[in-house]
Design a protein around this motif. Structure first.
Motif, PDB file in Angstrom:
ATOM      1  N   GLU A 192      26.645  -3.151 -16.658  1.00 50.04           N
ATOM      2  CA  GLU A 192      25.371  -3.322 -15.972  1.00 50.04           C
ATOM      3  C   GLU A 192      24.391  -4.022 -16.898  1.00 50.04           C
ATOM      4  O   GLU A 192      24.370  -3.783 -18.098  1.00 50.04           O
ATOM      5  CB  GLU A 192      24.793  -1.961 -15.548  1.00 50.04           C
ATOM      6  N   SER A 193      23.571  -4.873 -16.361  1.00 46.98           N
ATOM      7  CA  SER A 193      22.638  -5.651 -17.170  1.00 46.98           C
ATOM      8  C   SER A 193      21.276  -4.976 -17.219  1.00 46.98           C
ATOM      9  O   SER A 193      20.464  -5.140 -16.332  1.00 46.98           O
ATOM     10  CB  SER A 193      22.527  -7.066 -16.612  1.00 46.98           C
ATOM     11  N   GLY A 194      21.034  -4.207 -18.248  1.00 49.15           N
ATOM     12  CA  GLY A 194      19.728  -3.598 -18.478  1.00 49.15           C
ATOM     13  C   GLY A 194      19.271  -2.704 -17.346  1.00 49.15           C
ATOM     14  O   GLY A 194      20.058  -2.073 -16.666  1.00 49.15           O
ATOM     15  N   ASP A 195      17.966  -2.672 -17.151  1.00 50.23           N
ATOM     16  CA  ASP A 195      17.383  -1.838 -16.107  1.00 50.23           C
ATOM     17  C   ASP A 195      17.169  -2.600 -14.804  1.00 50.23           C
ATOM     18  O   ASP A 195      16.761  -2.029 -13.813  1.00 50.23           O
ATOM     19  CB  ASP A 195      16.021  -1.294 -16.578  1.00 50.23           C
ATOM     20  N   ASN A 196      17.443  -3.889 -14.788  1.00 49.44           N
ATOM     21  CA  ASN A 196      17.185  -4.692 -13.610  1.00 49.44           C
ATOM     22  C   ASN A 196      18.384  -4.581 -12.657  1.00 49.44           C
ATOM     23  O   ASN A 196      19.414  -5.199 -12.860  1.00 49.44           O
ATOM     24  CB  ASN A 196      16.935  -6.148 -14.014  1.00 49.44           C
ATOM     25  N   THR A 197      18.244  -3.790 -11.605  1.00 52.21           N
ATOM     26  CA  THR A 197      19.339  -3.573 -10.662  1.00 52.21           C
ATOM     27  C   THR A 197      19.479  -4.702  -9.658  1.00 52.21           C
ATOM     28  O   THR A 197      20.428  -4.714  -8.885  1.00 52.21           O
ATOM     29  CB  THR A 197      19.146  -2.235  -9.918  1.00 52.21           C
ATOM     30  N   ASN A 198      18.543  -5.679  -9.653  1.00 53.05           N
ATOM     31  CA  ASN A 198      18.637  -6.808  -8.738  1.00 53.05           C
ATOM     32  C   ASN A 198      19.636  -7.853  -9.224  1.00 53.05           C
ATOM     33  O   ASN A 198      20.061  -8.701  -8.453  1.00 53.05           O
ATOM     34  CB  ASN A 198      17.263  -7.469  -8.548  1.00 53.05           C
ATOM     35  N   LEU A 199      19.971  -7.829 -10.527  1.00 49.81           N
ATOM     36  CA  LEU A 199      20.898  -8.803 -11.074  1.00 49.81           C
ATOM     37  C   LEU A 199      22.328  -8.308 -10.902  1.00 49.81           C
ATOM     38  O   LEU A 199      22.591  -7.112 -10.979  1.00 49.81           O
ATOM     39  CB  LEU A 199      20.633  -9.019 -12.567  1.00 49.81           C
ATOM     40  N   PRO A 200      23.276  -9.236 -10.676  1.00 46.00           N
ATOM     41  CA  PRO A 200      24.674  -8.808 -10.614  1.00 46.00           C
ATOM     42  C   PRO A 200      25.117  -8.340 -11.998  1.00 46.00           C
ATOM     43  O   PRO A 200      24.539  -8.732 -13.001  1.00 46.00           O
ATOM     44  CB  PRO A 200      25.418 -10.080 -10.190  1.00 46.00           C
ATOM     45  N   PRO A 201      26.134  -7.472 -12.052  1.00 45.65           N
ATOM     46  CA  PRO A 201      26.596  -6.997 -13.358  1.00 45.65           C
ATOM     47  C   PRO A 201      27.102  -8.157 -14.209  1.00 45.65           C
ATOM     48  O   PRO A 201      27.686  -9.106 -13.700  1.00 45.65           O
ATOM     49  CB  PRO A 201      27.738  -6.048 -13.028  1.00 45.65           C
ATOM     50  N   LYS A 202      26.839  -8.080 -15.502  1.00 46.09           N
ATOM     51  CA  LYS A 202      27.344  -9.087 -16.433  1.00 46.09           C
ATOM     52  C   LYS A 202      28.790  -8.739 -16.762  1.00 46.09           C
ATOM     53  O   LYS A 202      29.164  -7.574 -16.780  1.00 46.09           O
ATOM     54  CB  LYS A 202      26.529  -9.086 -17.722  1.00 46.09           C
ATOM     55  N   LYS A 203      29.585  -9.767 -17.024  1.00 44.75           N
ATOM     56  CA  LYS A 203      30.976  -9.553 -17.401  1.00 44.75           C
ATOM     57  C   LYS A 203      31.151  -9.984 -18.839  1.00 44.75           C
ATOM     58  O   LYS A 203      30.717 -11.058 -19.224  1.00 44.75           O
ATOM     59  CB  LYS A 203      31.911 -10.333 -16.481  1.00 44.75           C
ATOM     60  N   PHE A 204      31.782  -9.115 -19.628  1.00 44.31           N
ATOM     61  CA  PHE A 204      32.049  -9.404 -21.023  1.00 44.31           C
ATOM     62  C   PHE A 204      33.532  -9.218 -21.282  1.00 44.31           C
ATOM     63  O   PHE A 204      34.171  -8.378 -20.667  1.00 44.31           O
ATOM     64  CB  PHE A 204      31.258  -8.461 -21.937  1.00 44.31           C
ATOM     65  N   PRO A 205      34.076  -9.969 -22.223  1.00 46.68           N
ATOM     66  CA  PRO A 205      35.488  -9.773 -22.579  1.00 46.68           C
ATOM     67  C   PRO A 205      35.700  -8.370 -23.147  1.00 46.68           C
ATOM     68  O   PRO A 205      34.788  -7.772 -23.714  1.00 46.68           O
ATOM     69  CB  PRO A 205      35.747 -10.831 -23.652  1.00 46.68           C
ATOM     70  N   LYS A 206      36.916  -7.872 -22.999  1.00 46.38           N
ATOM     71  CA  LYS A 206      37.276  -6.575 -23.554  1.00 46.38           C
ATOM     72  C   LYS A 206      36.994  -6.588 -25.048  1.00 46.38           C
ATOM     73  O   LYS A 206      37.274  -7.563 -25.734  1.00 46.38           O
ATOM     74  CB  LYS A 206      38.757  -6.293 -23.311  1.00 46.38           C
ATOM     75  N   GLY A 207      36.427  -5.506 -25.544  1.00 46.98           N
ATOM     76  CA  GLY A 207      36.131  -5.400 -26.963  1.00 46.98           C
ATOM     77  C   GLY A 207      34.697  -5.717 -27.319  1.00 46.98           C
ATOM     78  O   GLY A 207      34.257  -5.456 -28.432  1.00 46.98           O
ATOM     79  N   VAL A 208      33.920  -6.274 -26.394  1.00 46.85           N
ATOM     80  CA  VAL A 208      32.516  -6.551 -26.660  1.00 46.85           C
ATOM     81  C   VAL A 208      31.746  -5.256 -26.420  1.00 46.85           C
ATOM     82  O   VAL A 208      31.812  -4.671 -25.345  1.00 46.85           O
ATOM     83  CB  VAL A 208      31.964  -7.681 -25.761  1.00 46.85           C
ATOM     84  N   VAL A 209      31.057  -4.804 -27.451  1.00 47.52           N
ATOM     85  CA  VAL A 209      30.286  -3.557 -27.371  1.00 47.52           C
ATOM     86  C   VAL A 209      28.815  -3.932 -27.311  1.00 47.52           C
ATOM     87  O   VAL A 209      28.337  -4.759 -28.086  1.00 47.52           O
ATOM     88  CB  VAL A 209      30.563  -2.665 -28.600  1.00 47.52           C
ATOM     89  N   ASP A 224      19.890  -2.578 -26.688  1.00 53.59           N
ATOM     90  CA  ASP A 224      19.123  -3.603 -25.979  1.00 53.59           C
ATOM     91  C   ASP A 224      19.905  -4.253 -24.842  1.00 53.59           C
ATOM     92  O   ASP A 224      19.401  -5.127 -24.151  1.00 53.59           O
ATOM     93  CB  ASP A 224      18.636  -4.677 -26.947  1.00 53.59           C
ATOM     94  N   GLY A 225      21.172  -3.829 -24.654  1.00 51.10           N
ATOM     95  CA  GLY A 225      21.993  -4.389 -23.588  1.00 51.10           C
ATOM     96  C   GLY A 225      22.670  -5.697 -23.955  1.00 51.10           C
ATOM     97  O   GLY A 225      23.371  -6.289 -23.150  1.00 51.10           O
ATOM     98  N   LYS A 226      22.479  -6.142 -25.182  1.00 55.03           N
ATOM     99  CA  LYS A 226      23.096  -7.373 -25.654  1.00 55.03           C
ATOM    100  C   LYS A 226      24.309  -7.021 -26.517  1.00 55.03           C
ATOM    101  O   LYS A 226      24.364  -5.938 -27.090  1.00 55.03           O
ATOM    102  CB  LYS A 226      22.099  -8.194 -26.479  1.00 55.03           C
ATOM    103  N   PRO A 227      25.272  -7.935 -26.634  1.00 53.17           N
ATOM    104  CA  PRO A 227      26.427  -7.648 -27.492  1.00 53.17           C
ATOM    105  C   PRO A 227      26.000  -7.326 -28.920  1.00 53.17           C
ATOM    106  O   PRO A 227      25.126  -7.985 -29.481  1.00 53.17           O
ATOM    107  CB  PRO A 227      27.239  -8.946 -27.430  1.00 53.17           C
ATOM    108  N   CYS A 228      26.600  -6.287 -29.476  1.00 50.45           N
ATOM    109  CA  CYS A 228      26.310  -5.819 -30.826  1.00 50.45           C
ATOM    110  C   CYS A 228      27.238  -6.514 -31.817  1.00 50.45           C
ATOM    111  O   CYS A 228      28.452  -6.354 -31.743  1.00 50.45           O
ATOM    112  CB  CYS A 228      26.509  -4.299 -30.884  1.00 50.45           C
ATOM    113  N   ARG A 229      26.686  -7.298 -32.740  1.00 45.98           N
ATOM    114  CA  ARG A 229      27.489  -8.022 -33.738  1.00 45.98           C
ATOM    115  C   ARG A 229      28.302  -7.071 -34.600  1.00 45.98           C
ATOM    116  O   ARG A 229      29.444  -7.353 -34.933  1.00 45.98           O
ATOM    117  CB  ARG A 229      26.594  -8.840 -34.659  1.00 45.98           C
ATOM    118  N   SER A 230      27.704  -5.971 -35.023  1.00 50.52           N
ATOM    119  CA  SER A 230      28.371  -5.035 -35.925  1.00 50.52           C
ATOM    120  C   SER A 230      29.474  -4.237 -35.258  1.00 50.52           C
ATOM    121  O   SER A 230      30.285  -3.633 -35.938  1.00 50.52           O
ATOM    122  CB  SER A 230      27.352  -4.058 -36.518  1.00 50.52           C
ATOM    123  N   CYS A 231      29.488  -4.214 -33.939  1.00 49.79           N
ATOM    124  CA  CYS A 231      30.476  -3.418 -33.201  1.00 49.79           C
ATOM    125  C   CYS A 231      31.537  -4.269 -32.507  1.00 49.79           C
ATOM    126  O   CYS A 231      32.401  -3.733 -31.831  1.00 49.79           O
ATOM    127  CB  CYS A 231      29.775  -2.565 -32.147  1.00 49.79           C
TER     128      CYS A 231
END
Length: 189
Positions: free
Chosen positions: A10-27, A31-38
């Motif tokens: 899910e993309s943040g608190d904005n429920t009007n946006l479609p869910p974001k898709k990330f490759p497996k392993g992206v944590v 802040d809802g953004k991909p974590c570099r350290s993870c």
């Protein structure tokens, strides 16, 4: 070639946006953004490749196996989860290797506090939480009354992570050879 399925997040608190898709392993971070350290370099590359695909039709991201195993970032880039883990274990095991044979009571308390603080400051938040939970179990309380006891405890902590990651266990009877004295065959001399 191996395919990595996309995870839907899910993309943040904005429920009007479609869910974001990330490759497996992206944590994702808080802040809802991909974590570099993870996130591993392989997952970052898969995410970059995904951006070039049509997001409506994208259902998988393909990353060639040889690319995934040979990935290395330039040394001046922020570390990914694997480099961070490798570096952290190197530091922690090196601390145990130079720990006094008979530490003072004060150093024992400071070492226990350091491990607690380390578990809270670790850059990968999921790894940090996992280590904090592991430390809270009575049988996993840091054993810091001698160098050997501390070295074996650190080896057991590292093995607990290795098991979760599907890696081999290290023989904790050989911790000092690996981290302090060097291998008996002389290859470290």
């Amino acid at each position: 070639m191996s395919e990595q399925p996309l995870d839907t997040v899910e993309s943040g608190d904005n429920t009007n946006l479609p869910p974001k898709k990330f490759p497996k392993g992206v944590v994702l971070g808080a802040d809802g953004k991909p974590c570099r350290s993870c996130t591993s370099v392989a997952s970052w590359i898969a995410m970059a490749k995904q951006k070039t695909q049509n997001p409506v039709s994208a259902t998988t991201t393909t990353l060639p196996a040889e690319t995934a195993s040979d990935l290395q970032q330039p040394s001046d880039c922020p570390p990914d989860v694997e480099k961070l883990g490798w570096s952290s274990w190197t530091l922690l095991h090196s601390i145990t290797a130079t720990y006094p044979v008979r530490p003072s009571q004060e150093l024992q308390q400071e070492t226990t506090q350091f491990l607690s603080t380390f578990s809270k400051l670790y850059p990968c938040w999921t790894c940090a939480q996992d280590f904090q939970r592991w430390l809270k179990e009575d049988r996993n309380a840091p054993r810091v009354s001698s160098r050997d006891e501390f070295g074996r405890w650190m080896c057991e902590a590292h093995n607990a992570v290795n098991i979760k990651l599907g890696k081999e266990r290290f023989d904790c009877d050989r911790w000092e050879e690996r981290w302090r004295t060097g291998w008996k065959d002389g290859r470290c001399d």
